[in-house]
Every structure is written in structure tokens, then in C-alpha cells.
Design a protein around this motif. Structure first.
Motif, PDB file in Angstrom:
ATOM      1  N   LEU A 168      22.420  25.248  -1.915  1.00  0.00           N
ATOM      2  CA  LEU A 168      21.688  24.539  -0.862  1.00  0.00           C
ATOM      3  C   LEU A 168      20.193  24.577  -1.154  1.00  0.00           C
ATOM      4  O   LEU A 168      19.498  23.558  -1.102  1.00  0.00           O
ATOM      5  N   ASP A 169      19.716  25.749  -1.506  1.00  0.00           N
ATOM      6  CA  ASP A 169      18.302  25.944  -1.803  1.00  0.00           C
ATOM      7  C   ASP A 169      17.875  25.111  -3.005  1.00  0.00           C
ATOM      8  O   ASP A 169      16.791  24.540  -3.038  1.00  0.00           O
ATOM      9  N   ARG A 170      18.778  25.027  -3.999  1.00  0.00           N
ATOM     10  CA  ARG A 170      18.457  24.323  -5.240  1.00  0.00           C
ATOM     11  C   ARG A 170      18.681  22.805  -5.105  1.00  0.00           C
ATOM     12  O   ARG A 170      18.286  22.012  -5.943  1.00  0.00           O
ATOM     13  N   GLY A 171      19.342  22.373  -4.046  1.00  0.00           N
ATOM     14  CA  GLY A 171      19.602  20.945  -3.856  1.00  0.00           C
ATOM     15  C   GLY A 171      20.785  20.441  -4.668  1.00  0.00           C
ATOM     16  O   GLY A 171      20.876  19.253  -4.977  1.00  0.00           O
ATOM     17  N   CYS A 172      21.713  21.333  -5.019  1.00  0.00           N
ATOM     18  CA  CYS A 172      22.888  20.932  -5.808  1.00  0.00           C
ATOM     19  C   CYS A 172      23.874  20.137  -4.955  1.00  0.00           C
ATOM     20  O   CYS A 172      23.894  20.245  -3.730  1.00  0.00           O
ATOM     21  N   TYR A 173      24.717  19.407  -5.650  1.00  0.00           N
ATOM     22  CA  TYR A 173      25.852  18.734  -5.025  1.00  0.00           C
ATOM     23  C   TYR A 173      27.111  19.537  -5.317  1.00  0.00           C
ATOM     24  O   TYR A 173      27.194  20.210  -6.341  1.00  0.00           O
ATOM     25  N   ALA A 174      28.077  19.470  -4.402  1.00  0.00           N
ATOM     26  CA  ALA A 174      29.327  20.185  -4.581  1.00  0.00           C
ATOM     27  C   ALA A 174      30.491  19.205  -4.574  1.00  0.00           C
ATOM     28  O   ALA A 174      30.609  18.379  -3.661  1.00  0.00           O
ATOM     29  N   GLY A 175      31.339  19.316  -5.610  1.00  0.00           N
ATOM     30  CA  GLY A 175      32.567  18.535  -5.649  1.00  0.00           C
ATOM     31  C   GLY A 175      33.629  19.249  -4.826  1.00  0.00           C
ATOM     32  O   GLY A 175      33.847  20.449  -5.017  1.00  0.00           O
ATOM     33  N   ILE A 176      34.278  18.519  -3.908  1.00  0.00           N
ATOM     34  CA  ILE A 176      35.332  19.120  -3.092  1.00  0.00           C
ATOM     35  C   ILE A 176      36.639  18.377  -3.334  1.00  0.00           C
ATOM     36  O   ILE A 176      36.659  17.157  -3.472  1.00  0.00           O
ATOM     37  N   GLY A 177      37.732  19.141  -3.401  1.00  0.00           N
ATOM     38  CA  GLY A 177      39.035  18.543  -3.702  1.00  0.00           C
ATOM     39  C   GLY A 177      40.161  19.483  -3.350  1.00  0.00           C
ATOM     40  O   GLY A 177      40.074  20.237  -2.371  1.00  0.00           O
ATOM     41  N   ASN A 221      45.439  10.763  -4.331  1.00  0.00           N
ATOM     42  CA  ASN A 221      45.568  11.869  -3.366  1.00  0.00           C
ATOM     43  C   ASN A 221      44.282  12.121  -2.581  1.00  0.00           C
ATOM     44  O   ASN A 221      44.283  12.978  -1.679  1.00  0.00           O
ATOM     45  N   LEU A 222      43.193  11.421  -2.900  1.00  0.00           N
ATOM     46  CA  LEU A 222      41.934  11.749  -2.227  1.00  0.00           C
ATOM     47  C   LEU A 222      41.928  11.492  -0.714  1.00  0.00           C
ATOM     48  O   LEU A 222      41.278  12.236   0.025  1.00  0.00           O
ATOM     49  N   PRO A 223      42.637  10.487  -0.195  1.00  0.00           N
ATOM     50  CA  PRO A 223      42.687  10.375   1.273  1.00  0.00           C
ATOM     51  C   PRO A 223      43.286  11.626   1.934  1.00  0.00           C
ATOM     52  O   PRO A 223      42.842  12.029   3.018  1.00  0.00           O
ATOM     53  N   LEU A 224      44.239  12.245   1.260  1.00  0.00           N
ATOM     54  CA  LEU A 224      44.833  13.490   1.759  1.00  0.00           C
ATOM     55  C   LEU A 224      43.781  14.606   1.784  1.00  0.00           C
ATOM     56  O   LEU A 224      43.700  15.389   2.747  1.00  0.00           O
ATOM     57  N   VAL A 225      42.964  14.670   0.750  1.00  0.00           N
ATOM     58  CA  VAL A 225      41.870  15.648   0.695  1.00  0.00           C
ATOM     59  C   VAL A 225      40.882  15.386   1.842  1.00  0.00           C
ATOM     60  O   VAL A 225      40.453  16.320   2.536  1.00  0.00           O
ATOM     61  N   ALA A 226      40.542  14.125   2.040  1.00  0.00           N
ATOM     62  CA  ALA A 226      39.587  13.779   3.113  1.00  0.00           C
ATOM     63  C   ALA A 226      40.159  14.144   4.485  1.00  0.00           C
ATOM     64  O   ALA A 226      39.436  14.671   5.343  1.00  0.00           O
ATOM     65  N   ASP A 227      41.459  13.904   4.677  1.00  0.00           N
ATOM     66  CA  ASP A 227      42.104  14.268   5.953  1.00  0.00           C
ATOM     67  C   ASP A 227      41.978  15.772   6.214  1.00  0.00           C
ATOM     68  O   ASP A 227      41.719  16.203   7.332  1.00  0.00           O
ATOM     69  N   THR A 228      42.192  16.552   5.151  1.00  0.00           N
ATOM     70  CA  THR A 228      42.192  18.011   5.296  1.00  0.00           C
ATOM     71  C   THR A 228      40.787  18.565   5.518  1.00  0.00           C
ATOM     72  O   THR A 228      40.604  19.485   6.315  1.00  0.00           O
ATOM     73  N   LEU A 229      39.807  18.022   4.810  1.00  0.00           N
ATOM     74  CA  LEU A 229      38.482  18.649   4.794  1.00  0.00           C
ATOM     75  C   LEU A 229      37.474  18.053   5.785  1.00  0.00           C
ATOM     76  O   LEU A 229      36.504  18.725   6.155  1.00  0.00           O
ATOM     77  N   ALA A 230      37.669  16.815   6.229  1.00  0.00           N
ATOM     78  CA  ALA A 230      36.690  16.170   7.119  1.00  0.00           C
ATOM     79  C   ALA A 230      36.384  16.996   8.376  1.00  0.00           C
ATOM     80  O   ALA A 230      35.217  17.072   8.788  1.00  0.00           O
ATOM     81  N   PRO A 231      37.392  17.642   8.988  1.00  0.00           N
ATOM     82  CA  PRO A 231      37.095  18.406  10.206  1.00  0.00           C
ATOM     83  C   PRO A 231      36.077  19.528  10.002  1.00  0.00           C
ATOM     84  O   PRO A 231      35.397  19.922  10.948  1.00  0.00           O
ATOM     85  N   LEU A 232      35.957  20.031   8.757  1.00  0.00           N
ATOM     86  CA  LEU A 232      34.989  21.106   8.496  1.00  0.00           C
ATOM     87  C   LEU A 232      33.563  20.659   8.796  1.00  0.00           C
ATOM     88  O   LEU A 232      32.698  21.468   9.098  1.00  0.00           O
ATOM     89  N   TRP A 233      33.327  19.357   8.683  1.00  0.00           N
ATOM     90  CA  TRP A 233      31.980  18.825   8.964  1.00  0.00           C
ATOM     91  C   TRP A 233      31.987  17.957  10.229  1.00  0.00           C
ATOM     92  O   TRP A 233      31.097  17.154  10.431  1.00  0.00           O
ATOM     93  N   ASN A 234      33.016  18.138  11.050  1.00  0.00           N
ATOM     94  CA  ASN A 234      33.159  17.356  12.284  1.00  0.00           C
ATOM     95  C   ASN A 234      33.091  15.855  12.037  1.00  0.00           C
ATOM     96  O   ASN A 234      32.463  15.114  12.787  1.00  0.00           O
TER      97      ASN A 234
END
Ligand SMILES: [Zn+2]
Length: 272
Positions: free
Chosen positions: A171-180, A226-239
């Protein structure tokens, strides 16, 4: 809600892998049906750079990144660094990598990994390209190294795998994170907690296909569809709704990797 799937970009896949030799066009067609508009194929060692180029030639929605994986770092020969850099940039990659450190499995020494990594860091800086990072059991070595290179334009921590401390550094360094798929696993609650430190502006979706299939996928062989499945699972973490997570991460990916607008990829191949 619209009838069309939201736009998705798979920012890390290995579709040139032999696991897809039997049905590659079908895999890409399923991806398109699922809303996956672009795939960044990661060509992770020189012997497979050309097969990734051929994949891009055959499919205008595929672009590539090229580099040397830390587990392959021993093949890097500093004597040929300039020729290899020239060869890599001639591929017109959208990023350098995946590069970094991996101490989760036996493999090249720290010094071998560091030399290959530093070569790729300098290449990314010189070319103004994003650097795609692979890190396993090496958070300290990774952050120590990257802290020496403030000039890097964009750093992507592919399939982010770390604790709250690494996420805070990112976060401090401004990196991006790949989520899957990894973050979707039931056992990954510590990882999800770490990821939540990062704002959605710093997230991109990825499969790492054929690896890391998310729970609930039809097959153990992962694929971009499979990415829509990933989005379904992880989207709630960021509301967020899954649709919004897809849209926002797609915008992030477009700007990090500077994907050519529709059609340019195929035109470049036609002129090559
Ligand atoms: Zn990978």
C-alpha cells in the motif's frame, strides 16, 4: 442489471501451457462468453517466449508479458544480458515478468534469483514497463530489493500471497495486487484479511491458469472463464457487487498494462 457480463481482464495466465493443447480455442471462446475481454499471457522463460507470441498472433484478445521466473533464474547468464534484453523487448510485451523470489520450493540460490531479478527490474525501468512479481516465502527479500528501485513505474504482486505486513508495504509503495483462486480458498482467511488493506484501485483480477482454480470451478485446470466466480467470491470483501469489482479492476488493468485499444493487436500482427 444488464444482460451482458461486465468486462473482465485476466492479468495473469499461461494459456500457452500444454494443459490447453487439446482445446485452446474453446477455452478462449468460453472466456469471451464470460466477459473476459483481454488475457495477459505470461511467458516466464526465454524458451517459451516464442510460443506466447504465436498465441498472441492467433488471438487478438491475448497480449503478453515476458521474463524469467525466479525458479528458472539459473538459466540467466549475465554475459548475454544485453542480447536477451533486446530479444525480450522485440516481443513488444506489455510488462516484464514474472520475476522475483521463490523460496517455497528447492531451486536457484538467492544470489542466482537476485541477479535475474535485478536484470528484469532494470529492464522494466529502462522500457517504462510494469514489472509482474512472483513471490513465495520471500517477502523480506522482495521488499528489500524493491526498496532500492523507486523508479519502477508499476509493480504488480501477482497472486498476492502475504500477510498484513506485506500488504501494508504494498500500500505504501503503491503496488497493485493480483487476486484470484488463491484468495478464494476457504483456508485463505489470513490472506483475505491482508488484501483488505488494499483499496480497490490497487486490485486486478487474474487466474494464473492452468493453476489455482477457485473453489467451485468445474475442473482442477483453471481457465479465464472462472473469473466471474472469483469476482462473486471476493467482491464482498470490498463491499462491492461482482459487476463493480470486474469493472473497476478492468479499468485498473487497462491503465497499468496499457492494453492497445480493440483491433490494434490484430493490426500489428498483420503488419509484422
Ligand atoms: Zn504465473
Amino acid at each position: 442489471m444488464s444482460d451482458f457480463p461486465p468486462p473482465i481482464i485476466d492479468t495473469h495466465a499461461h494459456l500457452d501451457d500444454a494443459a490447453f493443447d487439446g482445446d485452446r480455442p474453446d477455452v478462449l471462446e468460453r472466456a469471451r462468453q464470460a466477459g473476459v475481454q483481454r488475457v495477459l499471457n505470461i511467458a516466464y522463460r526465454p524458451e517459451i517466449w516464442e510460443q506466447s507470441v504465436r498465441l498472441r498472433q492467433a488471438h487478438p484478445d491475448v497480449e503478453l508479458a515476458a521474463g524469467i521466473h525466479p525458479q528458472d533464474a539459473a538459466i540467466f547468464n549475465a554475459k548475454h544480458a544485453d542480447a536477451l534484453a533486446e530479444q525480450l523487448l522485440a516481443l513488444s510485451p506489455l510488462a516484464v515478468g514474472e520475476a522475483g523470489f521463490d523460496f517455497a520450493r528447492p531451486g536457484p540460490t538467492l544470489q542466482e534469483q537476485r541477479v535475474a531479478f535485478q536484470w528484469q527490474i532494470q529492464l522494466a525501468i529502462a522500457a517504462g514497463l510494469p514489472l509482474v512479481i512472483h513471490q513465495r516465502d520471500a517477502a523480506e527479500q522482495l521488499t528489500n530489493e524493491l526498496d532500492r528501485w523507486p523508479e519502477l513505474r508499476a509493480i504488480v504482486l501477482h497472486s498476492f500471497d502475504g500477510d498484513v505486513r506485506l500488504a501494508a508495504w504494498a500500500l505504501d509503495r503503491g503496488c497493485y495486487a493480483g487476486i484470484g483462486g488463491l484468495a478464494c480458498r476457504k483456508s485463505s482467511h489470513m490472506l483475505r484479511e491482508a488484501l483488505q488493506i488494499l483499496p480497490v484501485e490497487k486490485l486486478i483480477l487474474e487466474t494464473d491458469a492452468p493453476y489455482l482454480a477457485p473453489p467451485g470451478a468445474a475442473s482442477r485446470r483453471n481457465e479465464p472463464a472462472n473469473l466471474p466466480l472469483v469476482a462473486d467470491t471476493l467482491a464482498p470483501l470490498w463491499n462491492l457487487t461482482p459487476e463493480d469489482l470486474c469493472r473497476l479492476t478492468t479499468a485498473n488493468a487497462m491503465s497499468i498494462f496499457r492494453f492497445p485499444p480493440d483491433g490494434v493487436g490484430s493490426m500489428r500482427e498483420a503488419c509484422a
